[in-house]
Design a protein around this motif. Structure first.
Motif, PDB file in Angstrom:
ATOM      1  N   ARG A  48       0.835  -1.215   0.000  1.00  0.00           N
ATOM      2  CA  ARG A  48       0.000   0.000   0.000  1.00  0.00           C
ATOM      3  C   ARG A  48       0.866   1.260   0.000  1.00  0.00           C
ATOM      4  O   ARG A  48       0.456   2.297  -0.528  1.00  0.00           O
ATOM      5  N   GLU A  49       2.053   1.173   0.586  1.00  0.00           N
ATOM      6  CA  GLU A  49       2.971   2.309   0.593  1.00  0.00           C
ATOM      7  C   GLU A  49       3.661   2.499  -0.752  1.00  0.00           C
ATOM      8  O   GLU A  49       4.377   3.479  -0.952  1.00  0.00           O
ATOM      9  N   GLY A  50       3.460   1.563  -1.679  1.00  0.00           N
ATOM     10  CA  GLY A  50       4.058   1.681  -2.998  1.00  0.00           C
ATOM     11  C   GLY A  50       5.505   1.241  -3.059  1.00  0.00           C
ATOM     12  O   GLY A  50       6.228   1.623  -3.985  1.00  0.00           O
ATOM     13  N   LEU A  51       5.936   0.415  -2.100  1.00  0.00           N
ATOM     14  CA  LEU A  51       7.330  -0.014  -2.050  1.00  0.00           C
ATOM     15  C   LEU A  51       7.564  -1.348  -2.743  1.00  0.00           C
ATOM     16  O   LEU A  51       8.664  -1.612  -3.223  1.00  0.00           O
ATOM     17  N   ILE A  52       6.544  -2.206  -2.772  1.00  0.00           N
ATOM     18  CA  ILE A  52       6.701  -3.539  -3.354  1.00  0.00           C
ATOM     19  C   ILE A  52       5.504  -3.879  -4.228  1.00  0.00           C
ATOM     20  O   ILE A  52       4.451  -3.230  -4.148  1.00  0.00           O
ATOM     21  N   ASP A  53       5.695  -4.924  -5.045  1.00  0.00           N
ATOM     22  CA  ASP A  53       4.594  -5.494  -5.812  1.00  0.00           C
ATOM     23  C   ASP A  53       4.632  -7.001  -5.600  1.00  0.00           C
ATOM     24  O   ASP A  53       5.713  -7.601  -5.524  1.00  0.00           O
ATOM     25  N   ARG A  54       3.440  -7.598  -5.497  1.00  0.00           N
ATOM     26  CA  ARG A  54       3.361  -9.038  -5.261  1.00  0.00           C
ATOM     27  C   ARG A  54       2.516  -9.672  -6.361  1.00  0.00           C
ATOM     28  O   ARG A  54       1.402  -9.223  -6.632  1.00  0.00           O
ATOM     29  N   ARG A  55       3.069 -10.706  -6.978  1.00  0.00           N
ATOM     30  CA  ARG A  55       2.347 -11.393  -8.038  1.00  0.00           C
ATOM     31  C   ARG A  55       2.463 -12.899  -7.844  1.00  0.00           C
ATOM     32  O   ARG A  55       3.568 -13.415  -7.637  1.00  0.00           O
ATOM     33  N   PRO A  56       1.324 -13.595  -7.918  1.00  0.00           N
ATOM     34  CA  PRO A  56       1.350 -15.054  -7.766  1.00  0.00           C
ATOM     35  C   PRO A  56       2.264 -15.708  -8.799  1.00  0.00           C
ATOM     36  O   PRO A  56       2.235 -15.378  -9.986  1.00  0.00           O
ATOM     37  N   GLY A  57       3.099 -16.596  -8.343  1.00  0.00           N
ATOM     38  CA  GLY A  57       4.004 -17.298  -9.225  1.00  0.00           C
ATOM     39  C   GLY A  57       5.252 -16.521  -9.589  1.00  0.00           C
ATOM     40  O   GLY A  57       6.175 -17.070 -10.198  1.00  0.00           O
ATOM     41  N   VAL A  58       5.285 -15.251  -9.234  1.00  0.00           N
ATOM     42  CA  VAL A  58       6.440 -14.401  -9.539  1.00  0.00           C
ATOM     43  C   VAL A  58       7.202 -14.048  -8.276  1.00  0.00           C
ATOM     44  O   VAL A  58       8.432 -14.048  -8.239  1.00  0.00           O
ATOM     45  N   GLY A  59       6.457 -13.732  -7.228  1.00  0.00           N
ATOM     46  CA  GLY A  59       7.065 -13.374  -5.955  1.00  0.00           C
ATOM     47  C   GLY A  59       6.862 -11.917  -5.605  1.00  0.00           C
ATOM     48  O   GLY A  59       6.016 -11.225  -6.184  1.00  0.00           O
ATOM     49  N   THR A  60       7.636 -11.442  -4.648  1.00  0.00           N
ATOM     50  CA  THR A  60       7.527 -10.074  -4.141  1.00  0.00           C
ATOM     51  C   THR A  60       8.751  -9.291  -4.586  1.00  0.00           C
ATOM     52  O   THR A  60       9.883  -9.671  -4.285  1.00  0.00           O
ATOM     53  N   HIS A  61       8.506  -8.191  -5.287  1.00  0.00           N
ATOM     54  CA  HIS A  61       9.591  -7.406  -5.865  1.00  0.00           C
ATOM     55  C   HIS A  61       9.532  -5.959  -5.383  1.00  0.00           C
ATOM     56  O   HIS A  61       8.452  -5.394  -5.204  1.00  0.00           O
ATOM     57  N   VAL A  62      10.711  -5.372  -5.212  1.00  0.00           N
ATOM     58  CA  VAL A  62      10.821  -3.955  -4.872  1.00  0.00           C
ATOM     59  C   VAL A  62      10.495  -3.135  -6.115  1.00  0.00           C
ATOM     60  O   VAL A  62      10.961  -3.447  -7.218  1.00  0.00           O
ATOM     61  N   VAL A  63       9.699  -2.102  -5.954  1.00  0.00           N
ATOM     62  CA  VAL A  63       9.326  -1.249  -7.086  1.00  0.00           C
ATOM     63  C   VAL A  63       9.716   0.209  -6.847  1.00  0.00           C
ATOM     64  O   VAL A  63       9.223   1.110  -7.508  1.00  0.00           O
ATOM     65  N   VAL A  64      10.618   0.429  -5.910  1.00  0.00           N
ATOM     66  CA  VAL A  64      11.037   1.787  -5.585  1.00  0.00           C
ATOM     67  C   VAL A  64      12.555   1.862  -5.604  1.00  0.00           C
ATOM     68  O   VAL A  64      13.229   0.903  -5.251  1.00  0.00           O
ATOM     69  N   LYS A  65      13.070   3.006  -6.048  1.00  0.00           N
ATOM     70  CA  LYS A  65      14.502   3.262  -5.981  1.00  0.00           C
ATOM     71  C   LYS A  65      14.681   4.592  -5.278  1.00  0.00           C
ATOM     72  O   LYS A  65      14.340   5.646  -5.810  1.00  0.00           O
ATOM     73  N   ALA A  66      15.182   4.546  -4.070  1.00  0.00           N
ATOM     74  CA  ALA A  66      15.290   5.756  -3.258  1.00  0.00           C
ATOM     75  C   ALA A  66      16.620   6.454  -3.482  1.00  0.00           C
ATOM     76  O   ALA A  66      17.633   5.825  -3.793  1.00  0.00           O
ATOM     77  N   VAL A  67      16.610   7.767  -3.319  1.00  0.00           N
ATOM     78  CA  VAL A  67      17.829   8.569  -3.328  1.00  0.00           C
ATOM     79  C   VAL A  67      18.344   8.657  -1.898  1.00  0.00           C
ATOM     80  O   VAL A  67      17.589   8.963  -0.976  1.00  0.00           O
ATOM     81  N   MET A  68      19.620   8.368  -1.699  1.00  0.00           N
ATOM     82  CA  MET A  68      20.228   8.476  -0.374  1.00  0.00           C
ATOM     83  C   MET A  68      21.409   9.430  -0.457  1.00  0.00           C
ATOM     84  O   MET A  68      22.242   9.311  -1.357  1.00  0.00           O
ATOM     85  N   THR A  69      21.468  10.377   0.458  1.00  0.00           N
ATOM     86  CA  THR A  69      22.570  11.332   0.451  1.00  0.00           C
ATOM     87  C   THR A  69      22.911  11.728   1.876  1.00  0.00           C
ATOM     88  O   THR A  69      22.048  11.727   2.764  1.00  0.00           O
ATOM     89  N   GLN A  70      24.171  12.053   2.101  1.00  0.00           N
ATOM     90  CA  GLN A  70      24.582  12.552   3.403  1.00  0.00           C
ATOM     91  C   GLN A  70      23.893  13.888   3.678  1.00  0.00           C
ATOM     92  O   GLN A  70      23.769  14.722   2.776  1.00  0.00           O
ATOM     93  N   LEU A  71      23.465  14.085   4.912  1.00  0.00           N
ATOM     94  CA  LEU A  71      22.793  15.330   5.264  1.00  0.00           C
ATOM     95  C   LEU A  71      23.684  16.539   5.018  1.00  0.00           C
ATOM     96  O   LEU A  71      23.220  17.602   4.603  1.00  0.00           O
ATOM     97  N   VAL A  72      24.993  16.372   5.228  1.00  0.00           N
ATOM     98  CA  VAL A  72      25.915  17.476   4.997  1.00  0.00           C
ATOM     99  C   VAL A  72      25.899  17.888   3.529  1.00  0.00           C
ATOM    100  O   VAL A  72      26.012  19.064   3.194  1.00  0.00           O
ATOM    101  N   GLU A  73      25.709  16.923   2.616  1.00  0.00           N
ATOM    102  CA  GLU A  73      25.617  17.248   1.197  1.00  0.00           C
ATOM    103  C   GLU A  73      24.311  17.974   0.895  1.00  0.00           C
ATOM    104  O   GLU A  73      24.269  18.858   0.034  1.00  0.00           O
TER     105      GLU A  73
END
Length: 232
Positions: A48-73
Motif C-alpha cells: 500500500r505504501e508503494g514499495l513492493i509489488d506481489r504477483r502469484p508465481g512471480v514473488g515479491t519485488h521492490v518497485v522503488v529506488k530511493a535517493v540516499m545522500t549525506q545530510l551534509v551534502e
C-alpha cells in the motif's frame, strides 16, 4: 507487525535485496519468528505504501529506488571536486520562475523589507521519471539576477554553481506534514501521505541570507544520512 515492517522497509529503501526480490513468506517467517498472518499483513502494508509489488508465481519485488545522500551534502557542503549535490542524479521540472515582491513572512526570515524584488523559483525534483520532492525558493538580488535566466537542469546547488552564485551557510528546519491535494498530485502520491518538510535558509560568505526555500520531500523516496562521532 510494526517491527517487521520497519526492518523490511529500511532494507527495501537501502536496496538490500539482490535483484530487488524479497524472501518468500516462508523464509520471512523462519528468519523473523513471525506468523504467516503477520508476514502477509506486513507485506500488504508495504504494498500500500508503494514499495513492493506481489504477483502469484512471480514473488515479491521492490518497485522503488530511493535517493540516499549525506545530510551534509543536502546542505550544499560538497567534497572537493564534486560538481553538484547528488552528482547530477536528479533533474528538475520547473513550475514557476518569476520576479515578484518578496512576501512579508519570507522577508522576516531573510531580514529584509517586505516587497523588495525577489526571484520565486518553484520546481519538482525528479529521479529518473519519478518525483521525489518539490520546493519553492525565494531568492534575493543580486543572486536572483544571476539565476533568472540560468537553465535549471539538475539539483539546486548545481543551479547555484552554474549561475555563479556563491554560498557558505545553510540551515534546515525539518518537520513533517500531510500532503495537500495539489502537492500530492505533483508528487504522484495520495492526498494525506506524510511528507518531510524542510525550511531552508542559504547565506553567502558574509552571513547574509539570500535564499529561503520551503521543501516537501517524499520520505519513501529520499533518505538523509547523518553520522556523528563522540569526541573523547
Amino acid at each position: 507487525m510494526r517491527r517487521l515492517r520497519d526492518l523490511l522497509r529500511s532494507a527495501i529503501l537501502r536496496g538490500t535485496f539482490p535483484g530487488g526480490v524479497l524472501p518468500t513468506e516462508a523464509e520471512l517467517m523462519a528468519s523473523y519468528g513471525a506468523t504467516r498472518a503477520t508476514v502477509r499483513e506486513t507485506l500488504a502494508v508495504l504494498r500500500r505504501e508503494g514499495l513492493i509489488d506481489r504477483r502469484p508465481g512471480v514473488g515479491t519485488h521492490v518497485v522503488v529506488k530511493a535517493v540516499m545522500t549525506q545530510l551534509v551534502e543536502a546542505h550544499g557542503v560538497e567534497p572537493p571536486g564534486q560538481e553538484s549535490l547528488l552528482n547530477r542524479r536528479l533533474r528538475a521540472r520547473e513550475l514557476d520562475r518569476s520576479m515578484i515582491p518578496l512576501p512579508h513572512l519570507a522577508a522576516d526570515r531573510l531580514g529584509v523589507p517586505a516587497g523588495v524584488p525577489c526571484l520565486r523559483l518553484e520546481y519538482v525534483s525528479l529521479f529518473g521519471d519519478e518525483p521525489h520532492g518539490m520546493a519553492t525558493n525565494y531568492v534575493l538580488n543580486p543572486e536572483a539576477g544571476r539565476m533568472r535566466d540560468q537553465p535549471f537542469v539538475h539539483d539546486w546547488y548545481a543551479l547555484l554553481n552554474e549561475a555563479g552564485v556563491g554560498y557558505e551557510q545553510s540551515e534546515f528546519v525539518c518537520g513533517c506534514a500531510p500532503a495537500d491535494a495539489a502537492t500530492a498530485a505533483l508528487l504522484g502520491i495520495a492526498e494525506g501521505s506524510p511528507l518531510i518538510t524542510i525550511e531552508q535558509v542559504i547565506s553567502d560568505a558574509s552571513g547574509r541570507p539570500f535564499n529561503l526555500a520551503y521543501i516537501h520531500v517524499r520520505g519513501d523516496r529520499f533518505l538523509f544520512v547523518s553520522s556523528a562521532a563522540r569526541r573523547h
